[in-house]
Design a protein around this motif. Sequence first.
Motif, PDB file in Angstrom:
ATOM      1  N   ASP A 132     -12.215  30.023 -11.124  1.00  0.00           N
ATOM      2  CA  ASP A 132     -13.284  30.961 -10.789  1.00  0.00           C
ATOM      3  C   ASP A 132     -14.021  31.395 -12.052  1.00  0.00           C
ATOM      4  O   ASP A 132     -13.540  31.225 -13.178  1.00  0.00           O
ATOM      5  N   TRP A 133     -15.177  32.007 -11.844  1.00  0.00           N
ATOM      6  CA  TRP A 133     -16.009  32.450 -12.964  1.00  0.00           C
ATOM      7  C   TRP A 133     -15.280  33.465 -13.846  1.00  0.00           C
ATOM      8  O   TRP A 133     -14.553  34.341 -13.361  1.00  0.00           O
ATOM      9  N   GLY A 134     -15.539  33.378 -15.129  1.00  0.00           N
ATOM     10  CA  GLY A 134     -15.123  34.405 -16.070  1.00  0.00           C
ATOM     11  C   GLY A 134     -13.678  34.383 -16.507  1.00  0.00           C
ATOM     12  O   GLY A 134     -13.256  35.237 -17.290  1.00  0.00           O
ATOM     13  N   THR A 135     -12.878  33.404 -16.042  1.00  0.00           N
ATOM     14  CA  THR A 135     -11.466  33.353 -16.395  1.00  0.00           C
ATOM     15  C   THR A 135     -11.250  32.577 -17.689  1.00  0.00           C
ATOM     16  O   THR A 135     -12.154  31.913 -18.206  1.00  0.00           O
ATOM     17  N   LEU A 136     -10.038  32.632 -18.195  1.00  0.00           N
ATOM     18  CA  LEU A 136      -9.653  31.819 -19.348  1.00  0.00           C
ATOM     19  C   LEU A 136      -9.924  30.345 -19.069  1.00  0.00           C
ATOM     20  O   LEU A 136     -10.413  29.603 -19.936  1.00  0.00           O
ATOM     21  N   TRP A 137      -9.623  29.925 -17.856  1.00  0.00           N
ATOM     22  CA  TRP A 137      -9.797  28.523 -17.470  1.00  0.00           C
ATOM     23  C   TRP A 137     -11.275  28.153 -17.387  1.00  0.00           C
ATOM     24  O   TRP A 137     -11.660  27.022 -17.701  1.00  0.00           O
ATOM     25  N   TYR A 138     -12.115  29.080 -16.966  1.00  0.00           N
ATOM     26  CA  TYR A 138     -13.558  28.845 -16.915  1.00  0.00           C
ATOM     27  C   TYR A 138     -14.116  28.661 -18.325  1.00  0.00           C
ATOM     28  O   TYR A 138     -14.949  27.772 -18.565  1.00  0.00           O
ATOM     29  N   ILE A 139     -13.657  29.487 -19.230  1.00  0.00           N
ATOM     30  CA  ILE A 139     -14.084  29.343 -20.626  1.00  0.00           C
ATOM     31  C   ILE A 139     -13.665  27.970 -21.155  1.00  0.00           C
ATOM     32  O   ILE A 139     -14.422  27.288 -21.855  1.00  0.00           O
ATOM     33  N   GLY A 140     -12.443  27.549 -20.796  1.00  0.00           N
ATOM     34  CA  GLY A 140     -11.968  26.232 -21.204  1.00  0.00           C
ATOM     35  C   GLY A 140     -12.819  25.111 -20.636  1.00  0.00           C
ATOM     36  O   GLY A 140     -13.113  24.128 -21.333  1.00  0.00           O
ATOM     37  N   ARG A 141     -13.235  25.224 -19.385  1.00  0.00           N
ATOM     38  CA  ARG A 141     -14.106  24.199 -18.785  1.00  0.00           C
ATOM     39  C   ARG A 141     -15.431  24.106 -19.533  1.00  0.00           C
ATOM     40  O   ARG A 141     -15.965  23.011 -19.755  1.00  0.00           O
ATOM     41  N   TYR A 142     -15.974  25.241 -19.916  1.00  0.00           N
ATOM     42  CA  TYR A 142     -17.228  25.237 -20.672  1.00  0.00           C
ATOM     43  C   TYR A 142     -17.035  24.525 -22.013  1.00  0.00           C
ATOM     44  O   TYR A 142     -17.872  23.709 -22.422  1.00  0.00           O
ATOM     45  N   LEU A 143     -15.925  24.809 -22.689  1.00  0.00           N
ATOM     46  CA  LEU A 143     -15.654  24.146 -23.973  1.00  0.00           C
ATOM     47  C   LEU A 143     -15.409  22.655 -23.781  1.00  0.00           C
ATOM     48  O   LEU A 143     -15.774  21.840 -24.638  1.00  0.00           O
ATOM     49  N   ASP A 144     -14.788  22.284 -22.657  1.00  0.00           N
ATOM     50  CA  ASP A 144     -14.627  20.860 -22.344  1.00  0.00           C
ATOM     51  C   ASP A 144     -15.966  20.138 -22.392  1.00  0.00           C
ATOM     52  O   ASP A 144     -16.097  19.045 -22.957  1.00  0.00           O
ATOM     53  N   GLY A 145     -16.971  20.758 -21.769  1.00  0.00           N
ATOM     54  CA  GLY A 145     -18.283  20.131 -21.709  1.00  0.00           C
ATOM     55  C   GLY A 145     -18.949  20.026 -23.059  1.00  0.00           C
ATOM     56  O   GLY A 145     -19.810  19.163 -23.265  1.00  0.00           O
ATOM     57  N   LYS A 146     -18.562  20.907 -24.006  1.00  0.00           N
ATOM     58  CA  LYS A 146     -19.163  20.880 -25.335  1.00  0.00           C
ATOM     59  C   LYS A 146     -18.495  19.879 -26.268  1.00  0.00           C
ATOM     60  O   LYS A 146     -19.151  19.318 -27.142  1.00  0.00           O
ATOM     61  N   VAL A 147     -17.203  19.657 -26.087  1.00  0.00           N
ATOM     62  CA  VAL A 147     -16.483  18.797 -27.042  1.00  0.00           C
ATOM     63  C   VAL A 147     -16.120  17.436 -26.457  1.00  0.00           C
ATOM     64  O   VAL A 147     -15.725  16.539 -27.205  1.00  0.00           O
TER      65      VAL A 147
END
Length: 504
Positions: A294-309
């Motif tokens: 879900d939005w705003g979780t630790l896992w959501y932040i990780g998904r965003y970083l996945d897309g960057k790296v």
Amino acid sequence: MSTQSTADMDDAGPGDHPSRSDGLVRGASELIGGPLGDHAVALDRPADRESRFWTAARIVLALACLTLALHWVQKSPCQDGAWQNNIQYTRMCYTDVLALYYAEGLNEGKVPYRDHPVEYPVLTGYFMGALGLPVHALGVDNPEINQGRWAYNANALVLSALAVATVAVILALRRRRPWDAALFALAPALFLTATVNWDLLAIGLAAFGFLAWARSRPALAGVLLGLAGAAKMWPLFVLGPILVLALRANRIRAGLTAVGTALVALVAVNLPAAVAYRDNWDRFFELNTTRPIDWGTLWYIGRYLDGKVNTGGPGSMGPFEWLNANIPTLNWLSYALFGLACLGVAVLALRAPKRPRLAQLAFLVVAAFLIFSKVWSQQFVLWLLPLVVLARPKWGAFIAWQIAEIGYFAAFYGELLGSATSRPVFPEGVFVLAATLRLGTVVLLCVLVVKEILHPERDAVRDTYADDPDGGVLDGAPDAPWVDRWRRRPAPAEPTNVPAPTAA
């Protein structure tokens, strides 16, 4: 010889004045003449309460009512239910209380669980029906009324009363520190999210559970925490700290009593719906089992970083994206991390130099659940509010956390608006940054609470109370004999028969 009640003796103790004891408040007080003087009238003294109406407790309760009234005004653009042009997002006034009145069929007279599945624990479903169905009946006889507005206002009134009751409980638990409750009463998070959902139902019941435990009534405390857990799951996590602290204080019978009565209350409330309407009752568990990140979780932040790296090319997945596609693994990883955090809190509780206070451990456990959960809804901030006030009543880090929550609240609605209109309000990175700051400030609060557990002389509450004012049967109790032996294991014996060094 006359006797004095416990409450009177508690009041008679030395009070706390934030302008003297809290560094941030002391600095801010310089703007209005400096800290409270030695000869100033303290509004929290018993003698003063007899001669003045505006005591510290009444001021704090009035501030809570003011915050809740402003919250009602902030939600007023959405109260008619005519959400045109995404007004619920542009005015940031969305509330599940109104949306689900229609989505759950309450406006049609449908009874929760009997006529439709409910996505919340059973006591919340009962609560929705208890307030929503009478509004529907009223609307049948008076078709000109706006049922949605009436339903929201009925819920807002009861939930606000529960919020004020929570402030009253905090005041009762901190008779010598009434201004601590102002942290809850003035919290921006309360102003922004009080009636976004029905979380204040669980918070109010859990607060009374804390009060019952503090008054050395473990059976009643268990019943209240069990009922709170039947409304939202998190109050059940408080039972772990109760049990661990009872073990350390050799008061295990009281701890087991609280846990046992909590389970009885939980089962008693759930059993009728679970037996009669099993599939509809099971919706809460099904939804939480199958829900992705879900939005705003630790896992959501990780998904965003996945897309960057992630540079693996089309079709490749980073670890967090892979978890989102493999929900059972995500669930177990989330549970495992939370379990490890709880184990760490238990070890901390048993090895700390002085037995921690109940509120400190309860805050750490609930915060750990939010940190590692795959769902962190905007109103979940309310879960931590009373626990922070009781665990660490200091303004500095609290204000930093609340500023981060305000930022997240605004960014969250920007993200909702962008999703609804397919036109991003701002880059996704802004929302991820807001989520990271919220997560970071909660972690910071955890670190500060752990430091005060390891260094109890830094604990503001222990400056005012000898031990734990929330501890009930634990307050002032000595540790069990085995605790000291376990904490101070003898060092390994020096090796014997070592040859003496020879002279060079």
